[in-house]
Scaffold this motif. Structure first.
Motif, PDB file in Angstrom:
ATOM      1  N   THR A   1      29.948  33.408  40.945  1.00  0.00           N
ATOM      2  CA  THR A   1      30.129  33.870  42.328  1.00  0.00           C
ATOM      3  C   THR A   1      28.965  33.456  43.224  1.00  0.00           C
ATOM      4  O   THR A   1      29.147  33.262  44.426  1.00  0.00           O
ATOM      5  CB  THR A   1      30.278  35.400  42.379  1.00  0.00           C
TER       6      THR A   1
ATOM      7  N   THR B   1      34.134  37.523  47.097  1.00  0.00           N
ATOM      8  CA  THR B   1      34.042  36.699  45.891  1.00  0.00           C
ATOM      9  C   THR B   1      34.352  37.574  44.676  1.00  0.00           C
ATOM     10  O   THR B   1      34.270  38.797  44.749  1.00  0.00           O
ATOM     11  CB  THR B   1      32.646  36.078  45.720  1.00  0.00           C
TER      12      THR B   1
ATOM     13  N   ARG C   1      34.601  37.306  39.990  1.00  0.00           N
ATOM     14  CA  ARG C   1      34.314  36.520  38.795  1.00  0.00           C
ATOM     15  C   ARG C   1      35.608  36.161  38.062  1.00  0.00           C
ATOM     16  O   ARG C   1      36.436  37.031  37.797  1.00  0.00           O
ATOM     17  CB  ARG C   1      33.405  37.310  37.853  1.00  0.00           C
TER      18      ARG C   1
END
Length: 230
Positions: A18, A37, A39
């Motif tokens: 990220t 964002t 993962r």
């Protein structure tokens, strides 16, 4: 109450995380755009789409979905009706029945491209030196070391399954074509971008322009957001 502005959701590629979006997020936020964002597990395409869908479920309103490299396949595999536009940053865009590996290997790679093979753990890692040679050669040495240290490996299972009908057939797409990319050949990127009828912006950038040319990446994303916001 006016129409809700689009939220940008950013999916990182293989061998990144990220933090690779950090500079872009700052630029988007300074433009008044909400950015998120998350993962990717990089364990299988299905696992990665599940992770994406969990994030999309939490977003209120329309979404501009951004994918770097491998994540291009992930963003086109969601069925979320919130997604109004796709943005590919040197992204891989397999068509129905193709695998990520199929499009990755469509045209010959140059001599700087790293040799990719699973390690003893069954996962594909990038050698640390590859970050300075092929992955982010325009980054500073300090950034290259940090990228190598933070890399997330990818399972071959993520790139060897045929995809279903991709979302780019149903929503507009934007494509940042990286002309100095030693991971995905420029010719391969252009083939995919033209096949999608994407809005193409070609720049002399490396494979990770979110780190090495964040202003260019943000400009392409903002263009898609403005389109969605009307």
């Amino acid at each position: 109450m006016g129409k809700k502005s689009a939220t940008v959701v950013l999916a990182h590629g293989a061998w990144a995380d990220t933090s690779s979006w950090g500079k872009v997020v700052v630029l988007l936020q300074s433009d008044g755009i909400n950015a998120v964002t998350f993962r990717l597990p990089l364990t299988s395409l299905a696992d990665d789409v599940t992770a994406l869908d969990k994030v999309l479920a939490l977003v209120d309103g329309p979404v501009v979905l951004v994918g770097h490299a491998y994540a291009g396949a992930v963003i086109a595999a969601t069925h979320s009706a919130k997604v109004r536009a796709l943005v590919y940053i040197a992204g891989l865009a397999p068509d129905q029945g193709e695998t990520v590996a199929d499009v990755f290997n469509r045209y010959e790679h140059d001599e700087k491209a790293p040799k990719l093979a699973p390690g003893d753990d069954g996962l594909m890692w990038l050698a640390p030196e590859a970050f300075g040679i092929a992955f982010a050669q325009h980054a500073s040495p300090e950034e290259q070391k940090a990228l190598a240290a933070k890399q997330l490996p990818i399972s071959p299972a993520a790139i060897t399954v045929p995809v279903e009908r991709p979302l780019w057939k149903d929503v507009p797409a934007w494509y940042l074509l990286a002309q100095h990319d030693h991971m995905i050949p420029e010719k391969t990127q252009r083939f995919m971008a033209e096949r999608m009828n994407a809005h193409i912006s070609a720049y002399p950038v490396d494979h990770l322009p979110s780190v090495t040319a964040p202003e260019l990446v943000a400009t392409v994303i903002v263009d898609a957001v403005r389109f969605v916001d009307g």
